[in-house]
Design a protein around this motif. Sequence first.
Motif, PDB file in Angstrom:
ATOM      1  N   LEU A 134       2.714  37.621  -3.474  1.00  0.00           N
ATOM      2  CA  LEU A 134       1.282  37.627  -3.217  1.00  0.00           C
ATOM      3  C   LEU A 134       0.653  36.365  -3.795  1.00  0.00           C
ATOM      4  O   LEU A 134       1.012  35.923  -4.895  1.00  0.00           O
ATOM      5  N   SER A 135      -0.297  35.804  -3.083  1.00  0.00           N
ATOM      6  CA  SER A 135      -1.013  34.638  -3.589  1.00  0.00           C
ATOM      7  C   SER A 135      -1.972  35.038  -4.693  1.00  0.00           C
ATOM      8  O   SER A 135      -2.335  36.213  -4.834  1.00  0.00           O
ATOM      9  N   SER A 136      -2.390  34.069  -5.453  1.00  0.00           N
ATOM     10  CA  SER A 136      -3.322  34.321  -6.545  1.00  0.00           C
ATOM     11  C   SER A 136      -4.610  34.946  -6.012  1.00  0.00           C
ATOM     12  O   SER A 136      -5.182  34.472  -5.014  1.00  0.00           O
ATOM     13  N   GLY A 137      -5.049  36.013  -6.654  1.00  0.00           N
ATOM     14  CA  GLY A 137      -6.278  36.677  -6.245  1.00  0.00           C
ATOM     15  C   GLY A 137      -6.102  37.742  -5.185  1.00  0.00           C
ATOM     16  O   GLY A 137      -7.062  38.415  -4.809  1.00  0.00           O
ATOM     17  N   VAL A 138      -4.886  37.910  -4.684  1.00  0.00           N
ATOM     18  CA  VAL A 138      -4.600  38.920  -3.667  1.00  0.00           C
ATOM     19  C   VAL A 138      -3.976  40.141  -4.344  1.00  0.00           C
ATOM     20  O   VAL A 138      -2.913  40.040  -4.958  1.00  0.00           O
ATOM     21  N   PRO A 205      15.615  37.382   1.237  1.00  0.00           N
ATOM     22  CA  PRO A 205      15.309  36.491   0.109  1.00  0.00           C
ATOM     23  C   PRO A 205      15.223  37.227  -1.227  1.00  0.00           C
ATOM     24  O   PRO A 205      15.595  36.673  -2.260  1.00  0.00           O
ATOM     25  N   ALA A 206      14.746  38.478  -1.203  1.00  0.00           N
ATOM     26  CA  ALA A 206      14.639  39.244  -2.449  1.00  0.00           C
ATOM     27  C   ALA A 206      16.016  39.500  -3.047  1.00  0.00           C
ATOM     28  O   ALA A 206      16.209  39.414  -4.263  1.00  0.00           O
ATOM     29  N   VAL A 207      16.994  39.806  -2.196  1.00  0.00           N
ATOM     30  CA  VAL A 207      18.359  40.054  -2.679  1.00  0.00           C
ATOM     31  C   VAL A 207      18.973  38.779  -3.239  1.00  0.00           C
ATOM     32  O   VAL A 207      19.533  38.764  -4.345  1.00  0.00           O
ATOM     33  N   VAL A 208      18.867  37.696  -2.486  1.00  0.00           N
ATOM     34  CA  VAL A 208      19.522  36.452  -2.889  1.00  0.00           C
ATOM     35  C   VAL A 208      18.881  35.849  -4.138  1.00  0.00           C
ATOM     36  O   VAL A 208      19.574  35.319  -5.019  1.00  0.00           O
ATOM     37  N   SER A 209      17.559  35.921  -4.239  1.00  0.00           N
ATOM     38  CA  SER A 209      16.874  35.396  -5.426  1.00  0.00           C
ATOM     39  C   SER A 209      16.744  36.443  -6.523  1.00  0.00           C
ATOM     40  O   SER A 209      16.350  36.127  -7.640  1.00  0.00           O
ATOM     41  N   TRP A 210      17.075  37.677  -6.172  1.00  0.00           N
ATOM     42  CA  TRP A 210      16.943  38.841  -7.060  1.00  0.00           C
ATOM     43  C   TRP A 210      15.546  38.882  -7.682  1.00  0.00           C
ATOM     44  O   TRP A 210      15.365  38.959  -8.901  1.00  0.00           O
ATOM     45  N   SER A 211      14.559  38.856  -6.807  1.00  0.00           N
ATOM     46  CA  SER A 211      13.154  38.920  -7.209  1.00  0.00           C
ATOM     47  C   SER A 211      12.493  40.043  -6.429  1.00  0.00           C
ATOM     48  O   SER A 211      12.392  39.984  -5.196  1.00  0.00           O
ATOM     49  N   TRP A 212      12.031  41.087  -7.141  1.00  0.00           N
ATOM     50  CA  TRP A 212      11.553  42.291  -6.483  1.00  0.00           C
ATOM     51  C   TRP A 212      10.084  42.594  -6.784  1.00  0.00           C
ATOM     52  O   TRP A 212       9.631  43.709  -6.558  1.00  0.00           O
ATOM     53  N   ASP A 213       9.351  41.623  -7.274  1.00  0.00           N
ATOM     54  CA  ASP A 213       7.938  41.849  -7.599  1.00  0.00           C
ATOM     55  C   ASP A 213       7.167  42.244  -6.343  1.00  0.00           C
ATOM     56  O   ASP A 213       7.131  41.489  -5.349  1.00  0.00           O
ATOM     57  N   ASN A 214       6.544  43.401  -6.395  1.00  0.00           N
ATOM     58  CA  ASN A 214       5.715  43.909  -5.290  1.00  0.00           C
ATOM     59  C   ASN A 214       6.481  43.998  -3.968  1.00  0.00           C
ATOM     60  O   ASN A 214       5.863  43.987  -2.891  1.00  0.00           O
ATOM     61  N   TRP A 219       7.509  46.798   2.665  1.00  0.00           N
ATOM     62  CA  TRP A 219       8.071  47.945   3.373  1.00  0.00           C
ATOM     63  C   TRP A 219       6.966  48.908   3.784  1.00  0.00           C
ATOM     64  O   TRP A 219       6.884  49.305   4.948  1.00  0.00           O
ATOM     65  N   VAL A 220       6.117  49.248   2.839  1.00  0.00           N
ATOM     66  CA  VAL A 220       5.071  50.243   3.110  1.00  0.00           C
ATOM     67  C   VAL A 220       4.111  49.753   4.184  1.00  0.00           C
ATOM     68  O   VAL A 220       3.819  50.466   5.155  1.00  0.00           O
ATOM     69  N   GLY A 221       3.610  48.534   4.056  1.00  0.00           N
ATOM     70  CA  GLY A 221       2.660  48.011   5.033  1.00  0.00           C
ATOM     71  C   GLY A 221       3.216  47.960   6.445  1.00  0.00           C
ATOM     72  O   GLY A 221       2.631  48.527   7.378  1.00  0.00           O
ATOM     73  N   PRO A 222       4.365  47.287   6.654  1.00  0.00           N
ATOM     74  CA  PRO A 222       4.926  47.225   8.006  1.00  0.00           C
ATOM     75  C   PRO A 222       5.268  48.581   8.606  1.00  0.00           C
ATOM     76  O   PRO A 222       5.054  48.807   9.805  1.00  0.00           O
ATOM     77  N   LEU A 223       5.801  49.503   7.808  1.00  0.00           N
ATOM     78  CA  LEU A 223       6.172  50.805   8.368  1.00  0.00           C
ATOM     79  C   LEU A 223       4.941  51.615   8.761  1.00  0.00           C
ATOM     80  O   LEU A 223       4.945  52.297   9.799  1.00  0.00           O
ATOM     81  N   ILE A 224       3.870  51.531   7.978  1.00  0.00           N
ATOM     82  CA  ILE A 224       2.637  52.231   8.351  1.00  0.00           C
ATOM     83  C   ILE A 224       2.040  51.605   9.612  1.00  0.00           C
ATOM     84  O   ILE A 224       1.638  52.305  10.546  1.00  0.00           O
ATOM     85  N   GLY A 225       1.967  50.278   9.646  1.00  0.00           N
ATOM     86  CA  GLY A 225       1.426  49.606  10.824  1.00  0.00           C
ATOM     87  C   GLY A 225       2.213  49.908  12.071  1.00  0.00           C
ATOM     88  O   GLY A 225       1.652  50.124  13.153  1.00  0.00           O
ATOM     89  N   SER A 226       3.533  49.958  11.931  1.00  0.00           N
ATOM     90  CA  SER A 226       4.397  50.280  13.062  1.00  0.00           C
ATOM     91  C   SER A 226       4.153  51.697  13.552  1.00  0.00           C
ATOM     92  O   SER A 226       4.082  51.948  14.764  1.00  0.00           O
ATOM     93  N   ALA A 227       4.040  52.643  12.610  1.00  0.00           N
ATOM     94  CA  ALA A 227       3.817  54.039  12.990  1.00  0.00           C
ATOM     95  C   ALA A 227       2.508  54.206  13.745  1.00  0.00           C
ATOM     96  O   ALA A 227       2.446  54.917  14.762  1.00  0.00           O
ATOM     97  N   ILE A 228       1.456  53.565  13.274  1.00  0.00           N
ATOM     98  CA  ILE A 228       0.155  53.670  13.944  1.00  0.00           C
ATOM     99  C   ILE A 228       0.244  53.122  15.358  1.00  0.00           C
ATOM    100  O   ILE A 228      -0.225  53.738  16.325  1.00  0.00           O
TER     101      ILE A 228
END
Length: 251
Positions: A134-138, A205-214, A219-228
């Motif tokens: 996430l960008s600063s302030g988001v 990228p999260a797996v390879v860099s092993w960075s899981w922040d947020n 996952w939540v956003g795309p799956l909800i948008g897809s369902a709607i």
Amino acid sequence: MAIPRIAVGSTGEFAQPDALKAALAEFISVLIFVFAGEGSGVAFNKLTDDGSTTPAGLVAAALAHGFGLFVAVAIGANISGGHVNPAVTFGAFLGGHITLIRGIMYWIGQLLGAVVACLLLAFSTGMSTPAFSLSSGVGVWNAVVFEIVMTFGLVYTVYATAVDPKKGNIGIIAPIAIGLIVGANILAGGAFDGASMNPAVSFGPAVVSWSWDNHWVYWVGPLIGSAIAAFVYQIIFIDSNTHEQLPSTDF
């Protein structure tokens, strides 16, 4: 109105040649897409001394993802339907267009394709493949809403141009329409949360860099948008038969 066609499927699908070929097609399509999209950011960082977050970097990312997705969808369309995205697969399942078992196979292929693409990038360039952030302030909920809206637009486009049985000749432009909406959404949301719209794109990228922040946001956003999008298009525009194709002599 409920959607009656949702199906779990049979575990026998895990051994069916056509299902295995479809999952492999998804693996290859996602690998090609993520290598091009993530690779554009890596290349821009090398050329501009970590300038991928500049306006020019955003435009480059939008073009690379749009072009890459156009190709990835087109080459997979006749084998797997060219989902190239776990959120698209989820939307297809909710609309009754794919079984849960086959959907799981697609997810496995898609996630592995993204991871392999990022590993190949890291090995061949010697540079990192940064995870989405996430960008600063988001805030996280700002990002979730962004992902919901952008993925809604993507999956709605998939339904309108590729899934709808009334699509007619417009189905020919489905891959380019899908690529264009992703490129446009990156221009709109890339500066705020990276504009993923695709859990596999974020997962690699999260797996390879092993960075899981947020990471859950992607996952939540795309799956909800897809369902709607799936419920809106399937129930209102497909199941209710609100439109009747005109005879060709009428236009």
